[in-house]
Write an enzyme that holds these catalytic residues in place. Sequence first.
Site, short mmCIF file in Angstrom:
data_model
loop_
_atom_site.label_atom_id
_atom_site.label_comp_id
_atom_site.label_asym_id
_atom_site.label_seq_id
_atom_site.Cartn_x
_atom_site.Cartn_y
_atom_site.Cartn_z
N ARG A 158 52.07 106.00 15.14
CA ARG A 158 51.34 105.75 14.36
C ARG A 158 49.70 106.32 14.52
NH1 ARG A 158 52.47 99.09 13.74
NH2 ARG A 158 54.57 99.10 14.47
N ARG A 205 60.86 90.61 7.15
CA ARG A 205 60.38 91.45 6.42
C ARG A 205 60.81 92.90 6.68
NH1 ARG A 205 56.84 93.55 9.98
NH2 ARG A 205 55.96 91.78 11.37
#
Length: 448
Positions: free
Chosen positions: A338, A292
């Site tokens: 992040r 993915r």
Amino acid sequence: MFKRILIANRGEIAVRIIRCCREMKIETVVIYSEADEKSLPVMIANKAVCIGPAKVSESYLNQDVIIEIARRMDCDAIHPGYGFLSENADFAKLCEENGIAFIGPSSDIISHMGDKQSARTLMMKSGVPVVPGSRDLIKSVDEAAVIADEIGYPVLIKASAGGGGKGIRKVFSKEELAGAFETARAEAKSAFGNDDMYIEKLIVDPSHIEIQILADHEGNTVYLGERDCSIQRNNQKLLEEAPSPKLSHELRRSMGETAVAAARACGYNSAGTVEFVVDKDGSYYFIEMNTRIQVEHPVTEEITGIDLIREQIRIAAGMKLSISQEDIDISGHAIECRINAQTPGEITFLHFPAGYGVRVESHIFAGYEVSPFYDSMIAKIIVTGKTRIMAIHRLRRALEELVIEGIETNTEFMHLLTYHPEFIRGRYNTSFWEGNHEEIEQWLKEGL
Ligand code: ADP
């Protein structure tokens, strides 16, 4: 090319895909749960359809309803983003059966590579180095003990269906084996509904280095360099950079070519990532393939100038890769940080960093309610510089500009992390967190 894509995801990745589709003149339909009614993807997609309550099994994982909406809304493709249904072979198959393109590899590739032991077996056959360990699934503690004796302790017990760091246990001695095997197996059973287990040698303090690849349906396969994702907390990545500060040109090329061989071995046909652990002496071993797009894909985009989502969509539409290996030119240095919410609640004030070399991927805005139901990641701050040290300075500056009020976040912690000598030297490995987080937390309390 597709006319209309359904996005079966939420948050920043839904925004990222919608933006890309808009540039490609593709219409978008986004699904959303009741908890996400007031969210950015819902506002910026061409159409948004509520799919059900907050609970993921009744919304983002509800395969039949997603297909039904895609058909009703006349979508010719579904982009699954990451997480949720992105590595679900049954869902990819359901798309195929309904004549809807799944933006990812074919379902048989997902099922083959999603099962980690079967991926290991295929890699071994194809000459890709894997971590020494079992050749087949381990059925019992006794079998595990025999293999652990063969490869030597410490070992790692892993769930074949594993993901997100679940179903993994480190074992340092024979005495710990039985207990670790049973707890890992129970965790796998409850997390994945599958308790197939295998065993690997534990590589001590390795780096986590992954190679981005792109492959089309005609067998053209390229690698786009590596990402170093060794800064992790409980197997969850916190900061990623490209290129890795530890790789020589030779090692980069060798790992890239190995990743291409791994992709070819399974007939891969999409964007994908081949993950390796790299030992201190530069030996590298395949651990798994992610079929993915990944959270950290922007750092590769920044140093190659290639839009990975665009390429992924083009490949799914049956188009040929627009680039060959010779066209791929890596320049500069990119770092992604992040930003995670540490508490749910309303964001009362927001200011994002901007300026030269700063990119923000996020779905939050002032007035947005961070819900407790989903992933805690609320933004990715990506910086690019000509050199690594310039990128580090830019990251510090960007994190200093970032203001998120109303909820707790890890912004300050990540800012201080960029001052850690091990990070600055680029000599960190996957034990960085364990070894250093207390010291950084101390800085947080007392100042540097
Ligand atoms: P998941 O799919 O659950 O994320 P992985 O197989 O990717 O599981 O492993 C998660 C992390 O554990 C990796 O990023 C790496 O840091 C570490 N790891 C995995 N295999 C090994 C190994 N054999 N030795 C040392 N560390 C490992």
